[in-house]
Motif scaffolding. Structure first.
Motif, PDB file in Angstrom:
ATOM      1  N   LYS A   1       0.641  -1.143  -0.303  1.00  0.00           N
ATOM      2  CA  LYS A   1      -0.101   0.738   0.601  1.00  0.00           C
ATOM      3  C   LYS A   1       0.887   1.434   0.024  1.00  0.00           C
ATOM      4  O   LYS A   1       0.654   2.218  -0.855  1.00  0.00           O
ATOM      5  CB  LYS A   1      -0.779   0.126   0.855  1.00  0.00           C
ATOM      6  N   VAL A   2       1.841   1.386   0.928  1.00  0.00           N
ATOM      7  CA  VAL A   2       2.832   2.503   0.931  1.00  0.00           C
ATOM      8  C   VAL A   2       3.431   2.657   0.012  1.00  0.00           C
ATOM      9  O   VAL A   2       3.706   3.380  -0.872  1.00  0.00           O
ATOM     10  CB  VAL A   2       3.485   2.869   2.530  1.00  0.00           C
ATOM     11  N   PHE A   3       4.625   1.555  -0.844  1.00  0.00           N
ATOM     12  CA  PHE A   3       5.463   1.642  -1.383  1.00  0.00           C
ATOM     13  C   PHE A   3       4.200   1.262  -3.085  1.00  0.00           C
ATOM     14  O   PHE A   3       5.665   1.591  -4.723  1.00  0.00           O
ATOM     15  CB  PHE A   3       6.498   1.280  -1.647  1.00  0.00           C
ATOM     16  N   ALA A   4       4.267   1.031  -3.211  1.00  0.00           N
ATOM     17  CA  ALA A   4       2.862   0.814  -4.591  1.00  0.00           C
ATOM     18  C   ALA A   4       3.698   0.196  -5.525  1.00  0.00           C
ATOM     19  O   ALA A   4       3.678   0.648  -6.317  1.00  0.00           O
ATOM     20  CB  ALA A   4       2.468   2.650  -5.073  1.00  0.00           C
ATOM     21  N   THR A   5       4.337  -0.683  -4.796  1.00  0.00           N
ATOM     22  CA  THR A   5       4.983  -1.568  -5.948  1.00  0.00           C
ATOM     23  C   THR A   5       4.789  -3.510  -4.897  1.00  0.00           C
ATOM     24  O   THR A   5       4.845  -3.240  -3.544  1.00  0.00           O
ATOM     25  CB  THR A   5       6.430  -1.743  -6.009  1.00  0.00           C
TER      26      THR A   5
END
Lengths: 339, 263
Positions: B234-238
């Motif tokens: 969710k945070v790093f979108a990867t």
């Protein structure tokens, strides 16, 4: 001498060397001139001078009414300018900053010229006019350049503000000069170039007091300046009340600049180069750089002034012309070396 | 004991940067602060050392508001390590570290033997003693970083705030640096808040991990509870893969191969 940090012994030794050089140079400056006076006579004259009711002969008059006050003025002006330069450089994190680049000398000159033009309307004695107006001009220019260039971590902005203010005041000075008559024009022009030939007692007292006060204030801030020199924000996190330090250093350096310009005109390069040379030799700690710059600036200015009054004797050159002649090539060398 | 507390801290420039951050740094613990670029990590550190003041909420040092403390007192308690700025004057590394003693020394005078010994010990602690006599601006960026850390240690603070201390360090020094910080928290009871992008180092060494996302604290807790595939993705979108380190059993984060990308 190499060292990894500043210790007391190193400071004492360095300052003592400079002081010895200064005393030697003062004796040389007393001896040379259109009338040369041997060192032995100077020593005898100094001893007699202290005995009461002694009648001065011609040589003693030259020594004590002409050369000694002029030497004292050169020492005071040189020490003040170099001290102001060292303080500005550390505060602004910029080794190329000095009272001239920041426009503060020009502010002092602006005040003085305005004072001379309107002298009749001012409530001071004419000899005081220049001192008071120079100091007022220097303070005003400092306040302006500080207000314009004030930004926490951006020394470039402040220097840029100084350069612009300097050019602006320069044009104003030229405008005012076109209003004065020829005799005064010559006097002002000589003084603007840096002229130590007119060592009045008031000037000496004024610069002496300013130097003492400025030196004391700056020495209390020397340690804080060591941190400001690395970065204002870092200094803040390491415990420096940065706003207070900045204000004190600006005020002290403006006082020194104003007093120096009032007494000796705009003598360039002393404030810029002396701290540089000191740092090259003795490192960057301001607890040594500040007092050493004061002694070094006094020494350099005395050398320049002695040259100014002897190279084409009996005629004299403005002292500022000699400091610029010696200083500009040295400055270019330092600039190229920085690459 | 809480050494440093962010109490519902809000801060922004034209738009909000941090919203309602509540986080405490306790004595003896190492907290890693993770988040994307621009998440507000460095801003939080600036608020923690007083170079910025919260627009709402408060930063407390022990029980006192940071804004009420003199800079000297604040500097005796909180040390900040950021990227070294360029030094234009010929300072040696030892002189640089000695500036860290400012808050402990008299404002006027010379460095005492104790100051010098503290500074030298700090240089030894960060494996930088060999640079003591060298000019600071002649050191490489990784070497400078160790000297900057040494200065913060010479400051002898209770809380260390570190902004990417591993950024320019080689692999050996990255690990050595975190071992050192962990040791300081264990042995001297320091609290440390460390911004890092080395997520595996955070997993290995941090007591707690704080995950900052778009100006808010998304999660804060032990590495095992915070460094999960769901939260990190969710945070790093990867797409990331989380398994266990074979020796320590701590979370180990690696990139998921492309076909499983979910962005």
């Amino acid at each position: 001498m190499t060292r990894t940090y500043l210790n007391q012994k190193y400071v004492v030794v360095t300052l003592a060397w400079l002081a010895v050089a200064l005393v030697l140079m003062s004796f040389i400056a007393l001896a040379v001139g259109p009338v040369s006076i041997p060192l032995t006579s100077i020593w005898a004259a100094l001893q007699q001078w202290l005995t009461p009711d002694h009648q001065l002969d011609v040589r003693e008059l030259i020594l004590f009414s002409n050369r000694l006050p002029r030497i004292a003025l050169a020492l005071g002006v040189g020490a003040s300018l170099a001290l102001a330069g060292a303080a500005f450089q550390a505060l602004l994190r910029n080794p190329l900053a000095d009272p001239h680049i920041l426009g503060i000398s020009r502010g002092a000159a602006f005040g003085a010229i305005l004072g001379i033009i309107t002298a009749a309307q001012l409530p001071f004695a004419p000899s005081l006019t220049r001192a008071v107006c120079s100091f007022a001009g220097a303070s005003l220019a400092s306040a302006l350049v500080y207000a314009l260039g004030r930004r926490e971590d951006d020394p470039a902005r402040l220097v840029l503000a100084g350069v612009i203010l300097s050019t602006f005041l320069s044009s104003l000075n030229v405008l005012m000069l076109s209003l004065v008559d020829d005799v005064r024009l010559r006097n002002i022009t000589l003084w603007l170039l840096g002229d130590l030939s007119n060592a009045l007692t008031e000037s000496l007292l004024f610069i002496g007091a300013a130097l003492l006060l400025g030196l004391l204030v700056l020495l209390t801030q020397a340690r804080a300046l060591n941190l400001m020199m690395i970065g204002a924000r870092e200094a803040f996190t390491l415990g420096v009340e940065t706003a207070r330090t900045r204000w004190l250093v600006f005020a002290a350096a403006s006082l020194l600049t104003g007093a120096a310009v009032a007494a000796g005109g705009a003598i360039g390069y002393v404030g810029l180069l002396t701290p540089h040379l000191i740092r090259l030799i003795a490192g960057a700690d301001n607890r040594l750089v500040l007092p050493a710059a004061a002694l070094g600036g006094a020494l350099l200015t005395l050398v320049a002034d002695t040259l100014a009054r002897t190279v084409i004797a009996p005629r004299e050159l403005p002292t500022g012309a000699i400091t610029a002649l010696l200083g500009a090539p040295l400055f270019i060398y330092l600039l190229l070396r920085r690459r | 004991m809480n050494l440093l507390t962010f109490d519902n801290v809000h801060f922004g420039y034209d738009r909000p940067v941090l919203q309602g951050i509540t986080l405490e740094i306790r004595a003896g613990e190492l907290v890693a602060l993770l988040g994307t670029n621009g998440a507000g990590k460095s801003t939080l550190l600036q608020l923690g050392c007083g170079t910025l003041t919260p627009q709402r909420g408060a930063v407390l040092c022990a029980d006192e508001s940071l804004t009420q403390l003199s800079r000297r007192t604040a500097a005796q308690r909180i040390g900040l390590v950021t990227h070294a700025s360029e030094v234009h004057f010929p300072l040696t590394a030892l002189e640089y570290v000695l500036t860290g003693r400012f808050a402990h020394a008299r404002a006027f005078g010379f460095d005492t033997e104790e100051d010098v010994e503290t500074a030298l010990q700090a240089l030894r602690d960060t494996d930088a003693a060999q640079f003591a006599e060298r000019r600071f601006n002649q050191l490489s960026s990784g070497e400078r970083q160790r000297v900057v850390l040494a200065r913060a240690l010479a400051q002898q603070p209770q809380v260390l705030l570190l902004d990417e201390p591993t950024a320019n360090a080689d692999l050996a020094h990255q690990v050595a640096l975190l071992i050192l910080i962990q040791r300081l928290t264990r042995e001297r009871g320091l609290g440390a808040l460390v911004i890092t992008h080395e997520i595996n180092l955070a997993a290995e060494f941090a007591d707690r991990v704080a995950l900052l996302h778009q100006g808010s604290l998304l999660a804060c807790g032990s590495p095992a509870t915070v460094l999960t595939e769901d939260l990190l993705t969710k945070v790093f979108a990867t797409a990331l893969l989380v398994d266990r380190h074979p020796q320590s059993g701590k979370p180990r984060i690696s990139w998921a191969v492309r076909k499983t990308s979910t962005t």
